[in-house]
Design a protein around this motif. Structure first.
Motif, PDB file in Angstrom:
ATOM      1  N   ILE A   5      18.014  16.568  25.968  1.00 21.23           N
ATOM      2  CA  ILE A   5      18.228  17.304  27.222  1.00 21.23           C
ATOM      3  C   ILE A   5      19.264  18.418  27.061  1.00 21.23           C
ATOM      4  N   HIS A   6      20.070  18.343  25.993  1.00 22.66           N
ATOM      5  CA  HIS A   6      21.053  19.397  25.756  1.00 22.66           C
ATOM      6  C   HIS A   6      20.500  20.534  24.909  1.00 22.66           C
ATOM      7  N   SER A  12      16.538  21.696  31.689  1.00 21.40           N
ATOM      8  CA  SER A  12      16.487  23.145  31.884  1.00 21.40           C
ATOM      9  C   SER A  12      16.449  23.860  30.528  1.00 21.40           C
ATOM     10  N   ILE A  17      23.252  23.347  24.584  1.00 19.66           N
ATOM     11  CA  ILE A  17      24.618  23.025  24.169  1.00 19.66           C
ATOM     12  C   ILE A  17      24.654  22.949  22.646  1.00 19.66           C
ATOM     13  N   MET A  26      31.525  13.543  21.513  1.00 19.03           N
ATOM     14  CA  MET A  26      31.383  12.203  20.932  1.00 19.03           C
ATOM     15  C   MET A  26      32.725  11.749  20.336  1.00 19.03           C
TER      16      MET A  26
HETATM   17  C1  HEM Z   1      28.847  12.906  24.070  1.00 20.34           C
HETATM   18  C2  HEM Z   1      28.094  13.939  24.396  1.00 20.34           C
HETATM   19  C3  HEM Z   1      27.318  14.005  25.705  1.00 20.34           C
HETATM   20  C4  HEM Z   1      26.721  13.000  26.418  1.00 20.34           C
HETATM   21  C5  HEM Z   1      26.687  11.512  26.100  1.00 20.34           C
HETATM   22  C6  HEM Z   1      26.100  13.622  27.569  1.00 20.34           C
HETATM   23  C7  HEM Z   1      25.355  12.971  28.539  1.00 20.34           C
HETATM   24  C8  HEM Z   1      24.496  13.597  29.431  1.00 20.34           C
HETATM   25  C9  HEM Z   1      23.510  12.956  30.256  1.00 20.34           C
HETATM   26  C10 HEM Z   1      23.269  11.429  30.329  1.00 20.34           C
HETATM   27  C11 HEM Z   1      22.850  13.920  30.942  1.00 20.34           C
HETATM   28  C12 HEM Z   1      21.737  13.739  31.982  1.00 20.34           C
HETATM   29  C13 HEM Z   1      20.402  13.571  31.278  1.00 20.34           C
HETATM   30  C14 HEM Z   1      19.268  13.418  32.278  1.00 20.34           C
HETATM   31  O1  HEM Z   1      19.313  13.993  33.375  1.00 20.34           O
HETATM   32  O2  HEM Z   1      18.303  12.730  31.937  1.00 20.34           O
HETATM   33  C15 HEM Z   1      23.423  15.195  30.575  1.00 20.34           C
HETATM   34  C16 HEM Z   1      23.017  16.423  31.035  1.00 20.34           C
HETATM   35  C17 HEM Z   1      23.717  17.585  30.864  1.00 20.34           C
HETATM   36  N1  HEM Z   1      24.829  17.761  30.066  1.00 20.34           N
HETATM   37 FE1  HEM Z   1      25.596  16.370  28.823  1.00 20.34          FE
HETATM   38  N2  HEM Z   1      26.373  14.965  27.556  1.00 20.34           N
HETATM   39  C18 HEM Z   1      27.121  15.238  26.447  1.00 20.34           C
HETATM   40  C19 HEM Z   1      27.611  16.471  26.065  1.00 20.34           C
HETATM   41  C20 HEM Z   1      27.572  17.608  26.850  1.00 20.34           C
HETATM   42  C21 HEM Z   1      28.324  18.818  26.608  1.00 20.34           C
HETATM   43  C22 HEM Z   1      29.303  19.010  25.437  1.00 20.34           C
HETATM   44  C23 HEM Z   1      27.973  19.699  27.594  1.00 20.34           C
HETATM   45  C24 HEM Z   1      28.458  21.098  27.868  1.00 20.34           C
HETATM   46  C25 HEM Z   1      29.525  21.650  27.293  1.00 20.34           C
HETATM   47  C26 HEM Z   1      26.988  19.049  28.447  1.00 20.34           C
HETATM   48  C27 HEM Z   1      26.344  19.614  29.530  1.00 20.34           C
HETATM   49  C28 HEM Z   1      25.252  19.053  30.179  1.00 20.34           C
HETATM   50  C29 HEM Z   1      24.367  19.770  31.102  1.00 20.34           C
HETATM   51  C30 HEM Z   1      24.506  21.240  31.546  1.00 20.34           C
HETATM   52  C31 HEM Z   1      23.380  18.852  31.502  1.00 20.34           C
HETATM   53  C32 HEM Z   1      22.166  19.128  32.408  1.00 20.34           C
HETATM   54  C33 HEM Z   1      20.994  19.502  31.479  1.00 20.34           C
HETATM   55  C34 HEM Z   1      19.670  19.739  32.205  1.00 20.34           C
HETATM   56  O3  HEM Z   1      19.477  19.178  33.294  1.00 20.34           O
HETATM   57  O4  HEM Z   1      18.827  20.482  31.648  1.00 20.34           O
HETATM   58  N3  HEM Z   1      26.795  17.773  27.955  1.00 20.34           N
HETATM   59  N4  HEM Z   1      24.419  14.958  29.641  1.00 20.34           N
END
Ligand code: HEM
Length: 72
Positions: A5-6, A12, A17, A26
């Motif tokens: 998803i990233h 989106s 990322i 992490m």
């Molecule tokens: C340990 C690393 C990370 C974990 C465990 C994590 C976890 C998650 C989860 C569970 C979701 C939702 C997935 C879903 O809707 O099914 C998500 C979405 C998102 N995360 Fe992370 N994330 C991490 C790193 C990051 C970082 C570093 C950024 C930005 C600097 C970020 C930005 C976002 C964004 C913008 C979304 C929405 C993506 C979309 O809907 O297309 N994440 N993340």
């Protein structure tokens, strides 16, 4: 799915990322877990075992995340 998803391959397509930020978060999560584990009121051997188990789990999660960043 969390890795995918990233990238532009899920969620989106505008949210991309870089892997360095995924790895940085992490590392942050791992550090927070280690701090929490060693503050627990449990015997030293249990806290060490827990820290070692989470370390292995997080490395596997990191591998699952990073495979979405490679071409195949
Ligand atoms: C340990 C690393 C990370 C974990 C465990 C994590 C976890 C998650 C989860 C569970 C979701 C939702 C997935 C879903 O809707 O099914 C998500 C979405 C998102 N995360 Fe992370 N994330 C991490 C790193 C990051 C970082 C570093 C950024 C930005 C600097 C970020 C930005 C976002 C964004 C913008 C979304 C929405 C993506 C979309 O809907 O297309 N994440 N993340």
């Amino acid at each position: 799915m969390v890795g995918k998803i990233h990238t532009a391959k899920a969620g989106s397509p505008d949210v991309v990322i870089p892997l360095v930020q995924m790895n940085a978060l992490m590392g942050f999560v791992h550090d927070a877990l280690i701090e929490l584990i060693f503050s627990l009121p449990a015997p030293e051997c249990r806290r060490v075992a827990l820290a070692r188990a989470f370390t292995k789990l997080l490395w596997i999660q990191g591998d699952l995340i990073s495979r979405h960043y490679t071409p195949n």
